[in-house]
Structure formats: C-alpha cells, structure tokens
Design a protein around this motif. Structure first.
Motif, short mmCIF file in Angstrom:
data_model
loop_
_atom_site.label_atom_id
_atom_site.label_comp_id
_atom_site.label_asym_id
_atom_site.label_seq_id
_atom_site.Cartn_x
_atom_site.Cartn_y
_atom_site.Cartn_z
N ARG A 235 71.78 67.91 30.49
CA ARG A 235 70.44 67.55 30.03
C ARG A 235 70.60 66.33 29.14
NH1 ARG A 235 66.04 71.72 29.38
NH2 ARG A 235 66.55 73.23 30.98
N ASP A 236 69.63 65.44 29.23
CA ASP A 236 69.69 64.21 28.44
C ASP A 236 68.27 63.72 28.19
OD1 ASP A 236 70.76 62.06 27.08
OD2 ASP A 236 71.36 60.96 28.87
N LYS A 237 68.14 62.75 27.31
CA LYS A 237 66.86 62.10 27.06
C LYS A 237 67.00 60.65 27.51
CE LYS A 237 65.65 65.03 23.30
NZ LYS A 237 65.47 65.28 21.91
N ILE A 238 66.00 60.17 28.25
CA ILE A 238 65.99 58.79 28.73
C ILE A 238 64.61 58.20 28.46
CG2 ILE A 238 67.74 59.15 30.51
CD1 ILE A 238 65.41 59.23 32.55
N PHE A 239 64.48 56.90 28.63
CA PHE A 239 63.20 56.23 28.51
C PHE A 239 62.78 55.73 29.89
CE2 PHE A 239 64.87 55.88 24.22
CZ PHE A 239 63.79 56.38 23.50
N LEU A 240 61.54 56.05 30.26
CA LEU A 240 60.96 55.59 31.51
C LEU A 240 59.90 54.55 31.19
CD1 LEU A 240 60.46 59.01 33.31
CD2 LEU A 240 62.29 57.37 33.69
N GLY B 185 56.47 52.43 31.06
CA GLY B 185 55.09 52.92 30.92
C GLY B 185 54.33 52.94 32.22
N ARG B 186 54.63 52.03 33.15
CA ARG B 186 53.94 51.99 34.44
C ARG B 186 54.80 52.57 35.56
NH1 ARG B 186 52.22 46.06 33.12
NH2 ARG B 186 50.58 46.52 31.65
N ASP B 187 55.84 53.26 35.20
CA ASP B 187 56.76 53.82 36.18
C ASP B 187 56.09 54.98 36.91
OD1 ASP B 187 58.95 54.60 37.63
OD2 ASP B 187 60.30 54.73 35.92
N GLU B 188 56.16 54.95 38.26
CA GLU B 188 55.54 56.03 39.04
C GLU B 188 56.26 57.37 38.87
OE1 GLU B 188 58.53 53.83 41.41
OE2 GLU B 188 56.70 53.17 40.48
N SER B 189 57.49 57.33 38.33
CA SER B 189 58.23 58.58 38.13
C SER B 189 57.91 59.20 36.77
CB SER B 189 59.73 58.32 38.25
OG SER B 189 60.14 57.40 37.26
N ALA B 190 56.93 58.68 36.06
CA ALA B 190 56.63 59.18 34.72
C ALA B 190 55.65 60.36 34.78
CB ALA B 190 56.07 58.06 33.86
N HIS B 191 56.12 61.45 35.36
CA HIS B 191 55.37 62.70 35.30
C HIS B 191 56.37 63.86 35.39
CE1 HIS B 191 55.64 61.96 39.66
NE2 HIS B 191 55.64 63.27 39.78
N VAL B 192 55.97 65.00 34.86
CA VAL B 192 56.84 66.17 34.85
C VAL B 192 57.09 66.63 36.28
CG1 VAL B 192 57.05 68.57 34.08
CG2 VAL B 192 56.02 66.87 32.58
N ALA C 270 61.68 60.91 28.16
CA ALA C 270 61.71 62.03 29.10
C ALA C 270 62.96 62.86 28.89
CB ALA C 270 61.69 61.50 30.53
N ASP C 271 62.78 64.17 28.90
CA ASP C 271 63.92 65.09 28.95
C ASP C 271 64.21 65.33 30.42
OD1 ASP C 271 64.22 65.50 26.15
OD2 ASP C 271 62.48 66.84 26.19
#
Length: 153
Positions: free
Chosen positions: A83-88, A90-97, A67-68
């Motif tokens: 601004r940074d790049k992170i990894f969320l 796969g089942r994380d509820e915050s994984a949407h734009v 995620a950016d």
C-alpha cells in the motif's frame, strides 16, 4: 567629527550581484535535483516492469488528488502486497475510487512507486543549467567588481 559615508551605488551593486549569484546557484541546484529525480523515474519506466494498482481512497490536495493505492510487487520471486500514497493529476481520468493505475514499484520497497506518465526532465535540466550558468556569470562579475581598486576618500 565627520559623518559616516552613505553606502555608494557601487557597493550596493556588488552585494546585489553576490546575492543574485547565490540565489541563482540555489535554484539551479534545486531544479537540477528535480531533473535528476525525473530522469531516474524515466529510466524506471523504460527498464522495469509495470504493475496495476487499485485506488482505495482519494483526497483533494491542491490541484491534484492524493490517492491511497494497493498493488503487488515481486521481490525474490515472491509476491508482496503493498500500500502506498501517490498523487494523481486533477484532470486524470483515473481519479476515482476503484480505478486501476499503472505504476512502476521499486524492487526493494513498497514506497515511492512511480506513476506511468510524461515527465518534464528536459525542461527541468534546461532551467537548472541556465540558472547555474547565470550564477557563474553573476559571481564572476561580482568578484571582478570587488577586486577592482577604488579611489579612497
């Protein structure tokens, strides 16, 4: 003319023990480094203030999402846009734009922000300790085997 002797079973055992000692030491140090990083992140989560970050874009990456994000950190009393790049997960509820992710930014940089969540520090440290201890035992056994006098043929 005599034929060269084939390697004996004892010689193969000694080399296996020495090789296993080196590999176990390598994995012990690798997992130890991961445990130290995880511990540092846990300390950051306990001692530093959290901030909210907004997910700007997502890309699938193995079982996670890359995620950016955009967030603001405080440096010398002034707000700094980052601004940074992170990894969320796969089942994380915050994984949407547009989602809000809680994280701990470094005080001196916009990079390496720590996403708030559980860590496996104890497990990583235990694996590291067991691998290093096994490496030590294997190395001692290999050294004793190599130093033992053998009958000459």
């Amino acid at each position: 003319m005599s034929e060269p002797l084939a390697p004996t079973r004892e010689r193969a055992d000694r080399s296996f023990l020495a090789y296993s000692a080196l590999m176990l030491c390598f994995f012990g140090l690798l997992f130890g480094g991961l445990a130290i990083r995880s511990s540092r992140e846990e300390v950051m989560m306990r001692t530093m203030p959290a901030t909210a970050a907004t997910v700007l874009s997502l890309r699938p990456h193995k079982s996670d999402f890359a995620a950016d994000i955009a967030f603001t950190r405080i440096a010398n009393g002034a707000s700094v846009a980052c601004r940074d790049k992170i990894f969320l997960g796969g089942r994380d509820e915050s994984a949407h734009v547009g989602a809000i992710v809680r994280l701990i930014p470094r005080p001196d940089s916009c990079g390496e922000a720590v996403v708030i969540g559980p860590r496996n520090t104890t497990l990583l440290a235990a694996i590291s300790g067991m691998a290093l201890l096994s490496s030590l035992v294997s190395g001692v056994i290999a050294a004793q085997s190599m130093l033992r006098k053998r009958p000459t043929v």
